[in-house]
Design a protein around this motif. Structure first.
Motif, short mmCIF file in Angstrom:
data_model
loop_
_atom_site.label_atom_id
_atom_site.label_comp_id
_atom_site.label_asym_id
_atom_site.label_seq_id
_atom_site.Cartn_x
_atom_site.Cartn_y
_atom_site.Cartn_z
N ALA A 120 0.84 -1.59 -0.15
CA ALA A 120 -0.12 0.49 0.15
C ALA A 120 0.30 1.55 -0.17
O ALA A 120 0.66 1.97 -0.53
N ARG A 121 2.26 0.80 0.68
CA ARG A 121 3.08 2.15 1.18
C ARG A 121 3.48 2.47 -0.46
O ARG A 121 3.72 3.58 -1.34
N ALA A 122 4.04 1.35 -0.43
CA ALA A 122 5.11 1.50 -2.27
C ALA A 122 4.28 2.24 -3.10
O ALA A 122 4.56 3.28 -4.10
N THR A 123 2.98 1.67 -3.49
CA THR A 123 1.43 2.02 -4.44
C THR A 123 1.86 3.85 -4.58
O THR A 123 1.64 3.97 -5.48
N ALA A 124 1.36 4.07 -2.88
CA ALA A 124 1.13 5.65 -2.79
C ALA A 124 2.51 6.58 -2.75
O ALA A 124 1.56 7.91 -2.48
N GLY A 125 3.41 6.06 -2.76
CA GLY A 125 4.70 7.13 -2.62
C GLY A 125 4.23 7.66 -1.60
O GLY A 125 5.00 8.51 -1.80
N VAL A 126 4.16 6.55 -0.29
CA VAL A 126 3.69 7.44 1.40
C VAL A 126 4.74 6.63 2.04
O VAL A 126 5.44 5.49 1.97
N PRO A 127 5.50 7.02 2.92
CA PRO A 127 6.47 6.37 3.78
C PRO A 127 5.79 5.90 4.88
O PRO A 127 6.34 5.24 5.30
N MET A 128 4.49 5.54 4.80
CA MET A 128 3.63 4.73 6.27
C MET A 128 2.55 4.29 6.06
O MET A 128 2.03 5.38 4.80
N ALA A 129 1.99 3.16 6.17
CA ALA A 129 0.68 2.94 5.87
C ALA A 129 -0.30 2.15 7.18
O ALA A 129 0.90 1.71 7.78
N CYS A 130 -1.17 2.59 7.32
CA CYS A 130 -2.40 1.41 8.30
C CYS A 130 -3.14 0.47 7.90
O CYS A 130 -3.24 1.11 6.32
N ALA A 131 -3.57 0.31 8.73
CA ALA A 131 -4.64 -1.25 8.33
C ALA A 131 -5.94 -0.89 8.47
O ALA A 131 -5.84 0.79 9.02
N ALA A 132 -7.14 -0.35 7.58
CA ALA A 132 -8.39 -1.08 7.75
C ALA A 132 -9.22 -1.45 7.79
O ALA A 132 -8.82 -2.75 6.75
N GLU A 157 -6.98 -1.74 3.32
CA GLU A 157 -8.21 -2.44 3.38
C GLU A 157 -8.28 -3.95 3.29
O GLU A 157 -8.16 -4.81 2.87
N TRP A 158 -8.64 -4.62 4.84
CA TRP A 158 -9.73 -6.11 4.89
C TRP A 158 -11.07 -6.00 5.05
O TRP A 158 -11.26 -5.02 5.75
N PRO A 159 -11.32 -7.12 4.75
CA PRO A 159 -12.99 -7.55 4.67
C PRO A 159 -12.59 -7.40 6.68
O PRO A 159 -11.88 -8.06 7.23
N ALA A 160 -14.54 -6.77 6.70
CA ALA A 160 -14.32 -7.27 8.51
C ALA A 160 -15.29 -8.48 8.97
O ALA A 160 -15.88 -8.83 10.06
N ASP A 161 -15.77 -8.86 7.70
CA ASP A 161 -16.48 -10.73 7.83
C ASP A 161 -15.73 -11.52 7.73
O ASP A 161 -15.33 -11.30 6.09
N PRO A 162 -16.13 -12.90 8.02
CA PRO A 162 -17.04 -12.47 8.84
C PRO A 162 -16.43 -12.84 10.62
O PRO A 162 -17.13 -12.37 11.25
N ILE A 163 -15.12 -12.08 10.35
CA ILE A 163 -14.54 -11.90 11.69
C ILE A 163 -13.72 -9.96 11.07
O ILE A 163 -12.43 -10.78 10.67
N ASP A 164 -13.33 -9.35 11.94
CA ASP A 164 -12.67 -8.29 11.52
C ASP A 164 -11.01 -8.47 12.57
O ASP A 164 -11.53 -8.83 13.68
N PRO A 165 -10.38 -8.36 11.54
CA PRO A 165 -9.18 -8.99 11.33
C PRO A 165 -8.10 -8.13 12.78
O PRO A 165 -7.89 -8.52 13.52
#
Length: 203
Positions: free
Chosen positions: A119-131, A175-183
């Motif tokens: 995600a951070r490589a694609t966006a060209g930014v230094p950081m990435a967080c989960a969603a 982004e990850w799916p929240a179903d069936p369990i939010d990781p």
């Protein structure tokens, strides 16, 4: 990729909603929460350290480095991130990135590092967080060790909000799916532990 990241497990909070004490040492399915976190994270990284305050001996059985917040009065997860960045800079200067995860997240995904890195490589930014589920999770993130000086300055100036600080430099989200369990389910209260137990039993 595994060899270019060290993980810090953030366990320095006060756990008020859990009644105090160390949340990561609360039992889930007969094992400490921290065990579940390490099972998920350790295979993805070159090493793991714990960010915890107080007597480090209570984590001695894990055989992991324990680093305290570098600032007093529990300033929040950014201080734990800085503790991790400082440790990496001193002990593993060959490692360019730090992964931060909470000590109360038993369902973290097995592709966390890979997808944050992408995600951070694609966006060209230094950081990435989960969603997940339309929400971002700023404490679950990939950080460049090179920004530790800037983070220290911000903390000393009173900054406590993760996403406000990361926005200064650029932070992608994966982004990850929240179903069936939010990781990124986290056990903040006793009822959350009971819910996590039910989820584990359900497979």
């Amino acid at each position: 990729m595994r060899g270019s990241v060290i993980a810090v497990v953030l366990a320095g909070g006060l756990a008020r909603r859990m009644g105090g004490g160390d949340k990561p040492l609360r039992l889930l399915a007969g094992r400490p929460l921290l065990d579940h976190v390490l099972d998920r994270v350790a295979p993805q990284v070159a090493g793991v350290i714990l960010n915890a305050n107080g007597d480090a001996a209570r984590f001695a059985s894990y055989g992991l480095p324990v680093v305290a917040d570098p600032l007093p009065d529990f300033p929040g997860p950014l201080a734990g991130v800085l503790a991790g960045l400082d440790w990496v800079a001193e002990h593993r200067p060959d490692i360019p990135s730090l992964l931060s995860v909470p000590g109360d997240g038993p369902f973290l995904p097995a592709d966390l590092v890979a997808r944050l890195e992408a995600a951070r490589a694609t966006a060209g930014v230094p950081m990435a967080c989960a969603a997940s589920g339309g929400w971002t999770h700023p404490p679950i993130a990939l950080w460049p060790v090179a920004l530790r000086g800037a983070l220290r300055e911000a903390l000393l100036a009173g900054e406590k909000k993760i996403d406000r600080w990361t926005a200064r430099f650029g932070c992608a989200s994966a982004e990850w799916p929240a179903d069936p369990i939010d990781p990124f389910f986290n056990a903040n209260a006793p009822e959350d532990l009971a819910a996590a137990e039910r989820l584990l039993q359900a497979g």
